[in-house]
Design a protein around this motif. Structure first.
Motif, mmCIF file in Angstrom:
data_model
loop_
_atom_site.group_PDB
_atom_site.id
_atom_site.type_symbol
_atom_site.label_atom_id
_atom_site.label_comp_id
_atom_site.label_asym_id
_atom_site.label_seq_id
_atom_site.Cartn_x
_atom_site.Cartn_y
_atom_site.Cartn_z
ATOM 1 N N TYR A 17 44.772 3.159 -62.181
ATOM 2 C CA TYR A 17 46.178 2.980 -62.553
ATOM 3 C C TYR A 17 46.533 3.860 -63.747
ATOM 4 O O TYR A 17 47.567 4.532 -63.739
ATOM 5 C CB TYR A 17 46.464 1.511 -62.867
ATOM 6 N N LYS A 95 52.161 6.289 -55.604
ATOM 7 C CA LYS A 95 50.755 6.126 -55.975
ATOM 8 C C LYS A 95 50.608 5.204 -57.177
ATOM 9 O O LYS A 95 49.688 4.374 -57.228
ATOM 10 C CB LYS A 95 50.126 7.483 -56.284
ATOM 11 N N ARG A 97 52.678 2.776 -58.101
ATOM 12 C CA ARG A 97 52.964 1.395 -57.661
ATOM 13 C C ARG A 97 51.792 0.796 -56.902
ATOM 14 O O ARG A 97 51.444 -0.368 -57.094
ATOM 15 C CB ARG A 97 54.221 1.382 -56.787
ATOM 16 N N ARG A 98 51.187 1.609 -56.026
ATOM 17 C CA ARG A 98 50.043 1.120 -55.247
ATOM 18 C C ARG A 98 48.869 0.797 -56.174
ATOM 19 O O ARG A 98 48.235 -0.248 -56.042
ATOM 20 C CB ARG A 98 49.638 2.175 -54.218
ATOM 21 N N PHE A 100 49.017 0.062 -59.360
ATOM 22 C CA PHE A 100 49.366 -1.116 -60.157
ATOM 23 C C PHE A 100 49.209 -2.380 -59.326
ATOM 24 O O PHE A 100 48.692 -3.393 -59.815
ATOM 25 C CB PHE A 100 50.804 -1.015 -60.675
ATOM 26 N N GLY A 101 49.653 -2.346 -58.073
ATOM 27 C CA GLY A 101 49.527 -3.517 -57.198
ATOM 28 C C GLY A 101 48.078 -3.926 -56.992
ATOM 29 O O GLY A 101 47.742 -5.110 -57.041
ATOM 30 N N ARG A 102 47.227 -2.949 -56.770
ATOM 31 C CA ARG A 102 45.796 -3.254 -56.602
ATOM 32 C C ARG A 102 45.221 -3.865 -57.871
ATOM 33 O O ARG A 102 44.509 -4.868 -57.825
ATOM 34 C CB ARG A 102 45.025 -1.985 -56.253
ATOM 35 N N LYS A 103 45.528 -3.234 -58.987
ATOM 36 C CA LYS A 103 45.018 -3.732 -60.274
ATOM 37 C C LYS A 103 45.498 -5.159 -60.510
ATOM 38 O O LYS A 103 44.714 -6.042 -60.865
ATOM 39 C CB LYS A 103 45.493 -2.817 -61.407
ATOM 40 N N ARG A 104 46.778 -5.386 -60.278
ATOM 41 C CA ARG A 104 47.349 -6.717 -60.538
ATOM 42 C C ARG A 104 46.772 -7.757 -59.580
ATOM 43 O O ARG A 104 46.512 -8.898 -59.976
ATOM 44 C CB ARG A 104 48.875 -6.658 -60.425
ATOM 45 N N ALA A 105 46.572 -7.381 -58.318
ATOM 46 C CA ALA A 105 45.990 -8.317 -57.349
ATOM 47 C C ALA A 105 44.576 -8.712 -57.756
ATOM 48 O O ALA A 105 44.194 -9.887 -57.665
ATOM 49 C CB ALA A 105 45.984 -7.688 -55.959
#
Length: 140
Positions: A17, A95, A97-98, A100-105
């Motif tokens: 990220y 990229k 957003r993706r 960040f989404g992975r990190k947050r999940a």
């Protein structure tokens, strides 16, 4: 997924990220620079229009027409540059957003697993503390 595996994956997700966000930082700076140049150009054009209201040597020589052409040429170039930057930024934002989404999940999953483990640990401690008392109760 286990807490240990999440603990190993989370730093990688955070690094990914940060790397994606760093790549977009340069685009954000380029966009701001381009917008600033456009604003400066517009201010110059407005100032020239204000001065053009009264006939002067610039109008007599035709320099005002050349100046307006130069302004339009630069405005066109800056708008083209800005469009390219915005297109690159949009691609890079996908990229970011993706990532960040992975990190947050991963963070949310890790927090949930830690909360579950804490509840289970507390339940075991309660059961262990109550076990001597429960063993002394008469059974039917």
């Amino acid at each position: 997924m286990t807490r240990d595996r999440l603990g190993r994956i989370l730093p990688v997700a955070r690094a990914k990220y940060e790397a994606e966000f760093a790549s977009i930082r340069a685009l954000l700076q380029a966009e701001a620079h381009c917008r600033g140049q456009l604003a400066r150009l517009e201010a110059m054009a407005q100032e020239a229009r204000d001065h053009a209201r009264t006939p002067g040597p610039m109008q007599l020589l035709g320099a005002d027409v050349l100046f307006e052409q130069n302004i339009e040429r630069n405005r066109s170039r800056l708008n083209s540059d800005l469009a390219r930057i915005l297109a690159r930024k949009e691609t890079a934002m996908v990229k970011v957003r993706r990532a960040f989404g992975r990190k947050r999940a991963i963070e949310i999953t890790q927090e949930r697993l830690e909360a579950e483990a804490a509840r289970e640990r507390a339940q075991r401690q309660r059961d262990a503390a109550l076990a001597p008392w429960l063993d002394t109760l008469p059974h039917d």
